[in-house]
Design an enzyme around this catalytic site. Structure first.
Site, PDB file in Angstrom:
ATOM      1  N   GLU A  38       0.866  -1.174   0.000  1.00  0.00           N
ATOM      2  CA  GLU A  38       0.000   0.000   0.000  1.00  0.00           C
ATOM      3  C   GLU A  38       0.903   1.225   0.000  1.00  0.00           C
ATOM      4  O   GLU A  38       1.801   1.326   0.848  1.00  0.00           O
ATOM      5  CB  GLU A  38      -0.894  -0.008   1.248  1.00  0.00           C
ATOM      6  CG  GLU A  38      -1.838   1.176   1.227  1.00  0.00           C
ATOM      7  CD  GLU A  38      -2.781   1.248   2.424  1.00  0.00           C
ATOM      8  OE1 GLU A  38      -2.764   0.330   3.259  1.00  0.00           O
ATOM      9  OE2 GLU A  38      -3.513   2.240   2.501  1.00  0.00           O
ATOM     10  N   ARG A 291       5.860 -13.111   9.019  1.00  0.00           N
ATOM     11  CA  ARG A 291       6.496 -11.829   8.731  1.00  0.00           C
ATOM     12  C   ARG A 291       7.836 -11.747   9.454  1.00  0.00           C
ATOM     13  O   ARG A 291       8.093 -12.453  10.412  1.00  0.00           O
ATOM     14  CB  ARG A 291       5.580 -10.672   9.092  1.00  0.00           C
ATOM     15  CG  ARG A 291       5.282 -10.519  10.562  1.00  0.00           C
ATOM     16  CD  ARG A 291       4.090  -9.595  10.807  1.00  0.00           C
ATOM     17  NE  ARG A 291       4.351  -8.239  10.386  1.00  0.00           N
ATOM     18  CZ  ARG A 291       3.648  -7.593   9.445  1.00  0.00           C
ATOM     19  NH1 ARG A 291       2.655  -8.179   8.829  1.00  0.00           N
ATOM     20  NH2 ARG A 291       3.930  -6.352   9.121  1.00  0.00           N
ATOM     21  N   LYS A 301       4.911   0.733   9.102  1.00  0.00           N
ATOM     22  CA  LYS A 301       5.025   2.015   8.417  1.00  0.00           C
ATOM     23  C   LYS A 301       4.458   3.149   9.263  1.00  0.00           C
ATOM     24  O   LYS A 301       4.957   4.266   9.224  1.00  0.00           O
ATOM     25  CB  LYS A 301       4.286   1.944   7.070  1.00  0.00           C
ATOM     26  CG  LYS A 301       5.073   1.190   6.021  1.00  0.00           C
ATOM     27  CD  LYS A 301       4.350   1.156   4.691  1.00  0.00           C
ATOM     28  CE  LYS A 301       3.277   0.106   4.689  1.00  0.00           C
ATOM     29  NZ  LYS A 301       2.706  -0.145   3.354  1.00  0.00           N
TER      30      LYS A 301
HETATM   31  P1  ATP Z   1       3.175  -2.338   7.717  1.00  0.00           P
HETATM   32  O1  ATP Z   1       2.467  -3.043   8.828  1.00  0.00           O
HETATM   33  O2  ATP Z   1       4.630  -2.180   7.927  1.00  0.00           O
HETATM   34  O3  ATP Z   1       2.516  -1.074   7.316  1.00  0.00           O
HETATM   35  P2  ATP Z   1       1.857  -3.750   5.730  1.00  0.00           P
HETATM   36  O4  ATP Z   1       1.718  -5.214   5.788  1.00  0.00           O
HETATM   37  O5  ATP Z   1       0.683  -2.932   6.063  1.00  0.00           O
HETATM   38  O6  ATP Z   1       3.117  -3.336   6.539  1.00  0.00           O
HETATM   39  P3  ATP Z   1       1.813  -3.564   2.935  1.00  0.00           P
HETATM   40  O7  ATP Z   1       2.140  -2.370   2.129  1.00  0.00           O
HETATM   41  O8  ATP Z   1       0.409  -3.983   2.994  1.00  0.00           O
HETATM   42  O9  ATP Z   1       2.378  -3.264   4.356  1.00  0.00           O
HETATM   43  O10 ATP Z   1       2.762  -4.785   2.579  1.00  0.00           O
HETATM   44  C1  ATP Z   1       3.036  -5.230   1.293  1.00  0.00           C
HETATM   45  C2  ATP Z   1       3.472  -6.647   1.368  1.00  0.00           C
HETATM   46  O11 ATP Z   1       4.611  -6.783   2.191  1.00  0.00           O
HETATM   47  C3  ATP Z   1       2.407  -7.527   1.957  1.00  0.00           C
HETATM   48  O12 ATP Z   1       2.262  -8.657   1.126  1.00  0.00           O
HETATM   49  C4  ATP Z   1       2.905  -7.887   3.311  1.00  0.00           C
HETATM   50  O13 ATP Z   1       2.489  -9.149   3.674  1.00  0.00           O
HETATM   51  C5  ATP Z   1       4.416  -7.804   3.136  1.00  0.00           C
HETATM   52  N1  ATP Z   1       5.047  -7.439   4.399  1.00  0.00           N
HETATM   53  C6  ATP Z   1       4.827  -6.341   5.134  1.00  0.00           C
HETATM   54  N2  ATP Z   1       5.556  -6.358   6.268  1.00  0.00           N
HETATM   55  C7  ATP Z   1       6.258  -7.525   6.253  1.00  0.00           C
HETATM   56  C8  ATP Z   1       7.184  -8.144   7.158  1.00  0.00           C
HETATM   57  N3  ATP Z   1       7.534  -7.567   8.303  1.00  0.00           N
HETATM   58  N4  ATP Z   1       7.702  -9.341   6.786  1.00  0.00           N
HETATM   59  C9  ATP Z   1       7.364  -9.915   5.636  1.00  0.00           C
HETATM   60  N5  ATP Z   1       6.502  -9.397   4.751  1.00  0.00           N
HETATM   61  C10 ATP Z   1       5.943  -8.212   5.055  1.00  0.00           C
HETATM   62 MG    MG Z   2      -1.074  -2.657   5.073  1.00  0.00          MG
END
Ligand code: ATP
Ligand code: MG
Length: 594
Positions: A38, A291, A301
């Site tokens: 995102e 993760r 983020k």
């Molecule tokens: P955050 O919680 O840091 O905002 P998010 O999961 O909301 O992360 P997204 O932009 O939705 O962020 O993530 C894009 C992709 O990256 C998703 O497929 C998510 O599963 C993966 N991802 C995010 N954080 C991790 C992590 N700590 N380890 C592995 N994969 C991750």
């Molecule tokens: Mg997200």
């Protein structure tokens, strides 16, 4: 630096096993994965794990991986983030991806009737979920017609209350049995903007008694009169992530939709959406993995944004941040992050990865290719009283003991040199083998010197050391074989290049900054950045942003790309070098030796 990194073995894990099996049985002729961030922040090292997995699968199986901006939430997203994500992914897979990866086929890639913009010659042209809004909307009308969705007039609070809890069954909405025609009419009027935010939602019609709360008629669309960074004001209705995601995957022909473990409980809804639409082509399969959680940092983020907005760091690309742009600016190479992803592997178990695993990958990557240089971080002046003013000796220095093909360079030696303050002690402890009054030490690549006099200022601070040099102890000299216990680095004062060096430490003082519900900002490390005015050997004035150096005994360093000679610094400070990582093991060894 030389590209002699050996090819890593192809990793193996439960996801790779699934993919291999699907290709072997012919379930899919080719695989298509995606990385769907995102655009509401910069990418971090957790995302790097996901990128390496998704692009890695495509790379290993001659498949394709789409970079997709999951931009269905208008309020937090921004084109700055879109641009940074594109740049960070490109950097991370640079030199690793082959031509197929992330290249968008022109026209209709999905066979779904959705026209996607043609590739414009740039690899990694991203896809955007917002390009599918029309299709996502049309599928919602189809769900209404099939009696699988309805417009609900409950408020958000009422909906939450009606939903119940895992132990308590939910209560059906009074609008659940609203007729198809009425729901269709209201849904179209929602789109036209006839109702305010929150007045109505479109909900799926699944099972209010399901033990899985995510199947209790989750919302599909909500009213949000908000400007979107790409679609502008075209929509006042935005799809929920859980509904938009399976459809985006399907439209792009994704075969394996890989996400993190929190989404396991959402998988039945993912499957419900696609199965309810009777779609003609093969459906994507969602697979979850653990993760990455890394010690001494925070990774969401939202929290990284707080650090940026409250100016606790200098920006998203601050070299102390766990962001991909932070690592890049610090001087870490993409090879190191990819080696890290391979080292930690892919599992179904959440855990905390020790930061030393990452540090070892970074150090190993640089050790192979980084050339050695001499630099003095906390200079004290040494005057060699038996060398005449203007007299210059040139000594050979080995560029990289790990790589004989890197050759040697010549370094100048003159009457005045700088050594590091750490390498002199007036009253040293036992086993201190560096310079002391009356003591001897070897200047690396040059010769042995003896300290005869310590000159101090009125406050007792050391101003300079007056020493004599024994040139016969240089390589090829009559006394070359003479041994002393300490060898230190140095730089000729007349030739030294002035620069700034930034030493970084962990951003937090605790391995788990948020343990026990603690505010992560309360354990920021006040000593995470140290800025020094330093003296470099002259060859470093030709350093390029892509170069990595080992400053002997001090660590690995790279030019700060934001502060190159054309960058943001005053002209009086031509260079800023970041310490990418310390030598650690090297230090231990050197101290024993020195
Ligand atoms: P955050 O919680 O840091 O905002 P998010 O999961 O909301 O992360 P997204 O932009 O939705 O962020 O993530 C894009 C992709 O990256 C998703 O497929 C998510 O599963 C993966 N991802 C995010 N954080 C991790 C992590 N700590 N380890 C592995 N994969 C991750
Ligand atoms: Mg997200």
């Amino acid at each position: 630096m030389s590209e002699n990194t050996p090819a890593a073995p192809v990793p193996s894990d439960f996801i790779r096993d699934i993919v291999t099996e699907d290709l072997r049985t012919g379930k899919h002729a080719a695989i298509v994965t995606r990385f769907p961030p995102e655009p509401n922040g910069y990418l971090h090292i957790g995302h790097a794990k996901s990128i390496c997995l998704n692009f890695g699968l495509a790379r290993e199986n001659a498949g394709r991986c789409n970079l997709r901006m999951d931009d269905t939430n208008p309020t937090k997203e921004d084109t700055e983030y879109v641009d940074s994500i594109q740049a960070d992914v490109a950097w991370l897979i640079d030199g690793w991806a082959d031509d197929r990866l992330g290249l968008k086929a022109p026209g209709d890639v999905s066979g779904s009737g959705v026209r996607l913009p043609a590739a414009v010659g740039k690899p990694l042209e991203p896809f955007f979920a917002s390009d599918y809004f029309e299709q996502i909307y049309a599928f919602a009308e189809e769900l209404i017609r099939r009696g699988k969705a309805y417009v609900c007039d409950l408020t958000a609070e009422q909906m939450a209350e009606f939903r119940g809890s895992p132990e308590r069954p939910g209560k059906p909405s009074p609008w659940r049995d609203r007729g198809v025609e009425e729901s269709l009419d209201l849904f179209r009027r929602m789109r036209k903007g006839e109702f305010p935010d929150g007045a109505r939602t479109l909900r799926s019609k699944i099972d209010m008694a399901s033990p899985n709360i995510h199947l209790r008629d989750p919302a599909l669309f909500r009213i949000r009169h908000a400007h979107h960074h790409r679609t502008g004001d075209a929509w006042c209705l935005y799809p929920m992530y859980d509904y938009a995601h399976p459809i985006s995957d399907y439209l792009e022909g994704i075969t394996h939709s890989i996400c993190t473990l929190e989404f396991e409980i959402h998988r039945p809804f993912y499957d419900w959406v696609l199965q309810s639409l009777d779609l003609p082509r093969a459906l994507p399969r969602q697979i979850e993995f653990a993760r990455l959680n890394l010690g001494y940092t925070v990774m969401s983020k939202r929290k990284l944004l707080q650090l940026v907005e409250e100016r606790l760091v200098t920006g998203w690309d601050d070299p102390r941040m766990p962001t991909i742009s932070g690592f890049r600016r610090r001087g870490v190479r993409p090879e190191a992050l990819r080696a890290f992803a391979a080292a930690i592997g892919v599992t179904k178990f959440n855990g905390l990865t020790e930061v030393s695993v990452l540090e070892t990958c970074i150090r190993d990557d640089l050790n192979r290719g980084a050339e050695r240089r001499l630099a003095v971080l906390r200079p004290i002046r040494v005057v060699l009283t038996n060398i005449a003013e203007g007299e210059t000796h040139w000594f050979d220095a080995v560029n990289n003991p790990e790589d004989p093909s890197a050759g040697t360079r010549r370094i100048p030696f003159t009457r005045e040199v700088f050594i590091d303050a750490d390498d002199f002690m007036e009253v040293p402890p036992p086993k201190y083998f560096r310079l002391r009054p009356g003591g001897e030490v070897r200047l690396k690549y040059a010769c042995i010197i003896t300290c005869n006099e310590v000159v101090k200022d009125a406050e007792g601070g050391v101003v300079e050391l007056r020493c004599t040099a024994d040139l016969e102890t240089r390589t090829g000299g009559a006394n070359a074989a003479k041994k002393v216990k300490g060898t230190i680095h140095w730089v000729s004062a007349a030739h030294a290049v002035d620069a700034e060096v930034r030493l970084y430490d962990r951003l937090f003082t605790e391995e788990e900054p948020e343990a026990g519900g603690r505010d992560f900002k309360s354990v920021l490390n006040p000593a995470s950045l140290e800025v020094l005015s330093v003296k470099l050997e002259p060859s470093l004035k030709d350093a390029k942003p892509t170069d990595r150096f080992q400053f002997e005994r001090l660590g690995y360093f790279a030019l700060d790309v934001a502060y190159t000679p054309t960058g943001r610094l005053p002209a009086t400070i031509p260079f800023v070098f970041n310490r990418v990582i310390s030598l650690k093991d090297g230090w231990v060894k050197e101290l024993k030796k020195g």
